[in-house]
Design a protein around this motif. Structure first.
Motif, short mmCIF file in Angstrom:
data_model
loop_
_atom_site.label_atom_id
_atom_site.label_comp_id
_atom_site.label_asym_id
_atom_site.label_seq_id
_atom_site.Cartn_x
_atom_site.Cartn_y
_atom_site.Cartn_z
N MET A 1 8.43 -4.53 -11.14
CA MET A 1 7.04 -4.14 -10.94
C MET A 1 6.15 -5.30 -11.39
O MET A 1 5.60 -5.29 -12.49
N THR B 1 0.83 -1.21 0.00
CA THR B 1 0.00 0.00 0.00
C THR B 1 0.86 1.25 0.00
O THR B 1 0.40 2.32 -0.40
N SER C 1 3.26 -7.85 -12.25
CA SER C 1 1.85 -7.63 -12.60
C SER C 1 1.19 -8.98 -12.85
O SER C 1 1.67 -9.75 -13.68
N CYS D 1 12.51 1.32 -8.61
CA CYS D 1 11.81 0.05 -8.41
C CYS D 1 12.51 -1.00 -9.28
O CYS D 1 12.48 -0.89 -10.51
N PRO E 1 4.07 -2.43 -6.96
CA PRO E 1 3.17 -2.26 -8.10
C PRO E 1 3.55 -0.99 -8.86
O PRO E 1 4.05 -0.02 -8.29
N GLU E 2 3.30 -1.00 -10.15
CA GLU E 2 3.67 0.14 -10.98
C GLU E 2 3.01 1.43 -10.49
O GLU E 2 3.62 2.50 -10.52
N SER E 3 1.77 1.33 -10.02
CA SER E 3 1.07 2.53 -9.55
C SER E 3 1.78 3.17 -8.37
O SER E 3 1.90 4.40 -8.29
N SER E 4 2.30 2.35 -7.45
CA SER E 4 3.01 2.90 -6.29
C SER E 4 4.32 3.54 -6.70
O SER E 4 4.72 4.58 -6.17
N CYS E 5 5.01 2.89 -7.67
CA CYS E 5 6.27 3.47 -8.15
C CYS E 5 6.03 4.83 -8.78
O CYS E 5 6.81 5.77 -8.57
N ARG E 6 4.96 4.95 -9.54
CA ARG E 6 4.66 6.24 -10.17
C ARG E 6 4.26 7.28 -9.11
O ARG E 6 4.65 8.45 -9.19
N GLU E 7 3.51 6.86 -8.11
CA GLU E 7 3.06 7.78 -7.07
C GLU E 7 4.25 8.35 -6.30
O GLU E 7 4.36 9.56 -6.09
#
Length: 672
Positions: free
Chosen positions: A194, A148, A196, A191, A175-181
């Motif tokens: 990632m 998270t 998936s 990262c 996850p890719e979304s966390s890396c981008r965030e």
């Protein structure tokens, strides 16, 4: 090959052996910080500390820990709804709190409980040492992964309050979304992988056992500067161990040393359209046949098409040139075997065999291992039986007519109908035919040509395995992949038995993609249950097998943009960071040969997980990371690697391949 949609796997792959190895992989991605003044590495306790120690040791930086406590949801403490930092800062995921209806009183109670544990850890880990000051310094903040991201977010907020010059967050898996965030929140986000779909941090590790307080104390007390012996530059080590291999062909003494008395030499390729791979394989194979007595080459090709070439190289059949002999390869991708390099090798093999016959020796053959020739193989079985047993031929025709009722010559349509109840299954019919042909071995050999009967039997096996393969196409992808590689391994074993003579076991070269000849157990695909031809040959024959992988960094390649598409000359993109291709490119050598099967520094370097590129008959540069790269341990995957840094596209004998309807195989969209 690659599709326009990135390939997604059913399960996340296990990539790292443990946290320490993950730290060494991260360190390679952070090498640009080595030698930077005022650098400090902080590991989130507890799981991030072993990862951070490896990073700090590689970068020659001091190590400390940042203690953050996850605030777990009521009744499910492993599910983070927020985090508590050592300065008392609380970060809460408001969406999660609202969704789970966590009251303010519950949240305060959870925070109080975690505050006690946080204080205990501060005392236990530091042993009276004050935290290292971070103001004005570059801080690399390391954890063993993000789920998270609540703990890392709390750590970043607490760290920012101490005014460092730069904040870098580095994790092995997220996850890719966390890396981008986090990439938008800090100065640099690293990262390593990632996965998936992303389910849990632990899924990326083979060993994800809990880190203890004692381990954290020991690591924090172990110096990362000075006491650790400098790690040798992997590029320098590889350059020193590598042998020059002009055109991808190693010196004969090196090949002799590698192969010894092995019966099976599997030679790969990292694309199906690179001229240098084909030429080097042909040169090595020619030497093995002419100088070391190998019985021939078995290819990732359909049995009937390769059998026609085999007849030509033995001086049999109706073809009067290698071009005519190769014209049977009509199914997409035709250029894979109908190309100028294979034509030259086939002509060489014909001339070699002509001389062998004059000298009274055994001829070397050209064989196919694949199973896409279901309908052509049916016809070959019937044609053979018509010559030796017309009644048996009529029975075979009746059995195989089952496919005409279901799908005519479309194997994919047959598989769909059989898998989903849209038509009858022909499984029983093909098994009956195979059993009858096997029972009649002795009688049929007496009435005809033993080689012709072996050809018919292998075609019957191909029909049987292809029928199962096409039905499996509409189930889990790994099932059809495994059926195909098991068929290739079984065909190779049957071929070795057929070609062996008393006191002289057959020795065979195999040509196939790296994805087949390499050991799947050394890749992330093993977590999905995927196996490979190379793995099966190693398991069945042990030290009698040698595998050689080919890689390249850049150049051009012959490939299509879609299945059944035209052959195109495409530019190969430069290799990605942390890939085996980048590492070998950095040696600065145009073509190198490396043994990977011996203990030592080379094996240690190539045993660490790295990306490896695989280009099939389709190449999609726009989705290259998702479609054409996977993690591998090269030293466990191959016995040797040949790297040709700059390569060129294969030249087809015909401008375009003639695609055949209904031949979309399980390899779509990877095309391997």
């Amino acid at each position: 090959m690659a599709s326009e949609t990135p390939v997604q796997r059913e399960e996340p792959p296990q990539i790292f052996r443990d946290r320490r190895e993950a730290g060494r992989v991260l360190a390679r991605l952070l090498e640009h910080y080595r030698g930077e003044p005022d650098l400090i590495v902080l590991g989130l306790a507890r799981g991030g500390v072993p990862v951070a120690w490896e990073v700090a040791a590689a970068l020659r930086a001091p190590l400390d820990t940042l203690i953050v406590r996850k605030l777990g949801a009521p009744g499910n403490p492993e599910f983070a709804i927020g985090a508590l930092a050592s300065d008392g800062r609380v970060v809460v995921n408001d969406d999660m709190v609202r969704a789970l209806r966590v009251s303010p009183e519950q949240l305060r109670a959870i925070a109080r409980s975690e505050a006690h544990e946080l204080t205990r850890r501060q005392i236990a880990y530091r042993d009276g040492r004050a935290p290292i000051a971070v103001a004005g310094r570059t801080v690399i903040l390391v954890d063993d992964g993000l789920a998270t991201g609540a703990s890392m977010l709390a750590a970043v907020e607490a760290l920012r309050a101490e005014e460092p010059a730069r904040i870098v967050v580095a994790v092995p898996a997220a996850p890719e979304s966390s890396c981008r965030e986090f990439g938008a929140l800090v100065d640099e986000m690293v990262c390593a992988t990632m996965p998936s779909p992303f389910r849990a941090v632990g899924d990326s590790f083979w060993n994800f056992s809990q880190v203890t307080d004692a381990e954290v104390r020991a690591l924090l007390a172990t110096p990362t500067i000075g006491a650790v012996a400098p790690v040798a530059d992997p590029v320098v080590v590889l350059r020193g161990a590598a042998l020059e291999a002009p055109g991808g062909v190693p010196p004969e003494h090196a090949l002799d040393d590698l192969i010894g008395d092995a019966r099976f030499v599997l030679i790969g390729e990292s694309s199906h359209g690179t001229a240098e791979f084909y030429a080097a394989r042909a040169a090595i194979t020619g030497w093995l046949i002419s100088e070391r007595g190998f019985s021939g080459v078995a290819c990732e090709a359909d049995w009937p098409d390769a059998y026609r070439v085999d007849r030509y190289v033995r001086g049999l059949g109706a073809d009067d040139s290698p071009t005519h002999a190769l014209s049977g390869f009509e199914r997409f991708p035709g250029w894979m075997w109908r190309n100028t390099v294979v034509r030259e090798f086939v002509e060489w093999l014909r001339l070699h065999n002509d001389q062998r016959r004059r000298d009274g020796g055994e001829c070397a053959g050209f064989y196919g291992l694949d199973l896409y020739s279901m309908h052509r193989s049916m016809r070959r079985v019937i044609e053979y039986l018509e010559q030796v047993d017309p009644a048996a031929a009529r029975r075979a025709a009746r059995r195989y007519a089952c496919f005409d009722r279901v799908s005519e010559e479309d194997g994919q349509a047959y598989g769909f109908a059989a898998a989903f109840g849209g038509g009858e299954s022909c499984q029983a019919e093909v098994v009956r035919q195979l059993m009858e042909l096997q029972r009649g071995v002795a009688e049929l050999i007496e009435t005809g040509d033993g080689d012709a009967h072996f050809d018919a039997l292998r075609n019957a096996w191909t029909v049987r395995d292809a029928e199962a393969y096409y039905r499996a196409m509409f189930g889990p992808r790994v099932d059809s992949w495994n059926l195909r590689d098991e068929h290739m391994a079984d065909t190779l074993d049957a071929l070795a038995t057929q070609l062996s003579r008393p006191g002289a076991p057959a020795r065979i070269v195999v040509w196939a993609h790296n994805s087949h000849v390499g050991d799947a157990r050394a890749t992330e695909m093993a977590a999905d249950g995927q196996l490979s031809l190379g793995q099966l040959v190693r398991e069945r024959h042990g030290g009698q097998c040698r595998t050689i992988g080919f890689t390249t960094a850049s150049g051009t390649v012959t490939a299509a943009s879609r299945w059944d598409g035209a052959a195109e000359r495409k530019t190969v993109r430069p290799p990605l960071p942390t890939s085996i291709e980048e590492l070998l490119h950095d040696t600065g050598m145009p073509a190198v040969y490396l043994r990977t099967d011996r203990p030592g520094n080379v094996a240690d370097i190539l045993r660490a997980p790295r990306l490896e590129r695989a280009i099939g008959v389709i190449y999609q540069p726009g989705t290259e990371r998702q479609s054409h790269y996977f993690h591998t341990r090269a030293a466990d995957r191959y016995d040797a690697i040949i790297h040709i840094d700059q390569t060129t596209a294969l030249e087809p004998l015909v401008p375009d391949s003639d695609g055949s309807a209904g031949t979309v195989p399980e390899t779509y969209p990877s095309g391997l």
